[in-house]
Scaffold this motif. Structure first.
Motif, PDB file in Angstrom:
ATOM      1  N   ASN A  31     -21.029   8.186  39.351  1.00 54.17           N
ATOM      2  CA  ASN A  31     -21.957   8.378  38.238  1.00 54.17           C
ATOM      3  C   ASN A  31     -22.504   7.044  37.732  1.00 54.17           C
ATOM      4  O   ASN A  31     -23.680   6.932  37.386  1.00 54.17           O
ATOM      5  N   LEU A  32     -21.662   6.058  37.682  1.00 56.47           N
ATOM      6  CA  LEU A  32     -22.093   4.733  37.253  1.00 56.47           C
ATOM      7  C   LEU A  32     -23.126   4.156  38.225  1.00 56.47           C
ATOM      8  O   LEU A  32     -24.142   3.591  37.808  1.00 56.47           O
ATOM      9  N   LEU A  33     -22.886   4.315  39.510  1.00 57.46           N
ATOM     10  CA  LEU A  33     -23.835   3.846  40.516  1.00 57.46           C
ATOM     11  C   LEU A  33     -25.159   4.592  40.411  1.00 57.46           C
ATOM     12  O   LEU A  33     -26.233   3.978  40.489  1.00 57.46           O
ATOM     13  N   ALA A  35     -26.447   6.029  37.723  1.00 57.43           N
ATOM     14  CA  ALA A  35     -27.130   5.583  36.509  1.00 57.43           C
ATOM     15  C   ALA A  35     -27.758   4.204  36.719  1.00 57.43           C
ATOM     16  O   ALA A  35     -28.883   3.946  36.271  1.00 57.43           O
ATOM     17  N   PHE A  36     -27.058   3.321  37.400  1.00 54.67           N
ATOM     18  CA  PHE A  36     -27.584   1.989  37.690  1.00 54.67           C
ATOM     19  C   PHE A  36     -28.854   2.085  38.531  1.00 54.67           C
ATOM     20  O   PHE A  36     -29.860   1.438  38.239  1.00 54.67           O
ATOM     21  N   LEU A  37     -28.814   2.920  39.569  1.00 50.98           N
ATOM     22  CA  LEU A  37     -29.979   3.056  40.442  1.00 50.98           C
ATOM     23  C   LEU A  37     -31.142   3.731  39.721  1.00 50.98           C
ATOM     24  O   LEU A  37     -32.305   3.402  39.977  1.00 50.98           O
ATOM     25  N   GLY A  39     -31.959   3.309  36.710  1.00 45.62           N
ATOM     26  CA  GLY A  39     -32.600   2.266  35.911  1.00 45.62           C
ATOM     27  C   GLY A  39     -33.237   1.190  36.763  1.00 45.62           C
ATOM     28  O   GLY A  39     -34.270   0.628  36.414  1.00 45.62           O
ATOM     29  N   LEU A  40     -32.644   0.899  37.906  1.00 46.18           N
ATOM     30  CA  LEU A  40     -33.116  -0.193  38.749  1.00 46.18           C
ATOM     31  C   LEU A  40     -34.424   0.138  39.456  1.00 46.18           C
ATOM     32  O   LEU A  40     -35.326  -0.690  39.510  1.00 46.18           O
ATOM     33  N   TRP A  44     -37.827  -2.059  39.362  1.00 47.59           N
ATOM     34  CA  TRP A  44     -38.229  -2.744  40.593  1.00 47.59           C
ATOM     35  C   TRP A  44     -39.676  -2.407  40.940  1.00 47.59           C
ATOM     36  O   TRP A  44     -40.450  -3.291  41.323  1.00 47.59           O
TER      37      TRP A  44
END
Length: 97
Positions: A31-33, A35-37, A39-40, A44
């Motif tokens: 889930n953390l990964l 959420a990071f993606l 946003g990223l 980008w």
């Protein structure tokens, strides 16, 4: 011997709890990964678009506008004539002192 059996059985009983804890940790990490993606990727894409705009703006600013030749020559002659007359006036003024 019973003590060893008790210790062994408690070890076996803790295995499913460790597997469940590991599974929960994997879910949190996933889930953390995600959420990071989430946003990223938009950031980008925006940065890439801005970089293209910046490159285009730099190209436009580095290319000097060309003055048509028919306008350049009369302006050059006019400027040259002005400074020639100015120098003559200054020299004429110095003679009177």
């Amino acid at each position: 011997m019973e003590r060893q059996d008790v210790a062994f059985s408690s070890f076996e009983a803790s295995l499913p709890n460790q597997a469940a804890g590991r599974r929960v940790g994997e879910l949190y990490a996933g889930n953390l990964l995600a959420a990071f993606l989430l946003g990223l990727v938009p950031m980008w894409l925006t940065a890439r678009e801005r970089a293209k705009e910046l490159g285009a703006a730099r190209t436009v600013l580095q290319t000097p506008p060309l003055m048509p030749a028919r306008r350049y020559e009369p302006e050059r002659q006019s400027g040259s004539e002005f400074f020639t007359n100015l120098r003559e006036e200054i020299e004429r003024g110095q003679r009177f002192f």
